[in-house]
Design an enzyme around this catalytic site. Structure first.
Site, PDB file in Angstrom:
ATOM      1  N   CYS A   1     -39.840   1.910  74.823  1.00 36.82           N
ATOM      2  CA  CYS A   1     -39.748   2.969  75.834  1.00 36.82           C
ATOM      3  C   CYS A   1     -40.690   2.781  77.015  1.00 36.82           C
ATOM      4  O   CYS A   1     -40.580   3.497  78.003  1.00 36.82           O
ATOM      5  CB  CYS A   1     -39.976   4.336  75.192  1.00 36.82           C
ATOM      6  SG  CYS A   1     -41.699   4.613  74.745  1.00 36.82           S
TER       7      CYS A   1
ATOM      8  N   GLU B   1     -60.937 -10.734  65.684  1.00 39.87           N
ATOM      9  CA  GLU B   1     -60.121 -10.459  64.488  1.00 39.87           C
ATOM     10  C   GLU B   1     -60.981  -9.860  63.369  1.00 39.87           C
ATOM     11  O   GLU B   1     -60.867 -10.242  62.193  1.00 39.87           O
ATOM     12  CB  GLU B   1     -59.418 -11.738  64.001  1.00 39.87           C
ATOM     13  CG  GLU B   1     -58.523 -12.398  65.039  1.00 39.87           C
ATOM     14  CD  GLU B   1     -57.194 -11.679  65.254  1.00 39.87           C
ATOM     15  OE1 GLU B   1     -56.968 -10.601  64.654  1.00 39.87           O
ATOM     16  OE2 GLU B   1     -56.390 -12.196  66.048  1.00 39.87           O
TER      17      GLU B   1
HETATM   18 ZN    ZN Z   1     -42.056   4.054  72.584  1.00 34.68          ZN
END
Ligand code: ZN
Length: 194
Positions: free
Chosen positions: A152, A93
Site C-alpha cells: 500500500c 544484525e
Molecule cells: Zn500496507
C-alpha cells in the site's frame, strides 16, 4: 536524522540502537554513523554475528550494496576483547546474537565506548527479536527506521515472510520477505491470494 552527542571528551560511553523491519535501512544508517566516526579520527570496530553469511564473511553489507569491513563473531562476549581505547563499537544484525549481548554492551559503554547496535526489532511473527528488547530498554538513543509497505505504500514496520518455513532464524533475502505496514501484515495470506 541522528546527530552525534560528541566525538570528543566523552567521560563515559553510551548505547545507540537502530531498529526496524527488513528493508528499512538499518545497516545503511549504521554504516553512515561509522563513516562519520572515522572522519573524526575515532578508533572504530564493526562486528556481526557469524550466522549472517548472506553475502560475505567479513563485510557488513546492506541491501543496497553499501559495505564495510567487519569481524564475524560467534558469541557476544567476544566483543569484550576489543582494545580499551576503542571509541566506537558497531554491531550489525544484533537480533541474532545471544542473550549476553545487552550486558556486554553495558560493559563496553561503561569502559567509555560508544556502542551502536543495529537489528530487527521484531521477527516475522511480529514478536520482539532476541536481545533487541533489552537493548532498546537500556539504550540512551533509539532510532526506529521504517521501510515502505510493499502493498500500500504506507510506512512499514513488519517483516512478512512469504515462505512457509517456520524457522525464526532464516537469513533475509528479498524474495523471501516483504516489508509491510501493520494492516497489510495482519491481512497476511489473504493478500497472497490476489
Ligand atoms: Zn500496507
Amino acid at each position: 536524522m541522528f546527530l552525534e552527542p560528541s566525538f570528543r571528551n566523552q567521560r563515559s560511553g553510551w548505547i545507540e540502537v537502530i531498529c526496524g523491519s527488513m528493508f528499512s535501512g538499518k545497516t545503511e544508517e549504521l554504516i553512515r554513523r561509522i563513516r562519520r566516526a572515522r572522519i573524526a579520527n575515532q578508533e572504530v570496530v564493526l562486528f556481526k554475528p557469524r550466522i549472517d553469511i548472506r553475502y560475505s564473511d567479513v563485510q557488513v553489507v546492506s541491501h543496497d550494496a553499501n559495505s564495510m569491513s567487519s569481524t564475524p563473531v560467534s558469541h557476544a562476549r567476544m566483543l569484550l576483547d576489543v582494545p580499551e581505547n576503542t571509541n566506537v563499537i558497531g554491531v550489525d544484525e544484533a537480533q541474532f546474537f545471544d542473550e549476553e549481548l545487552p550486558a556486554v554492551c553495558e560493559q563496553l559503554a561503561l569502559r567509555g565506548s560508544r556502542v551502536i547496535v543495529a537489528g530487527l526489532d521484531m521477527d516475522f511473527r511480529g514478536r520482539p527479536f532476541g536481545p533487541m528488547p533489552a537493548l532498546l530498554a537500556m539504550a540512551e538513543y533509539i532510532t526506529k527506521v521504517h521501510a515502505i509497505c510493499h502493498h500500500c505504500g504506507n510506512l512499514a514496520t513488519h517483516s512478512y515472510r512469504l515462505s512457509a518455513d517456520e524457522q525464526t532464524v532464516m537469513l533475509g533475502e528479498k524474495q523471501e520477505y516483504e516489508a509491510r505496514c501493520r494492516v497489510c501484515y495482519a491481512m497476511g495470506n489473504i493478500m497472497d491470494l490476489k
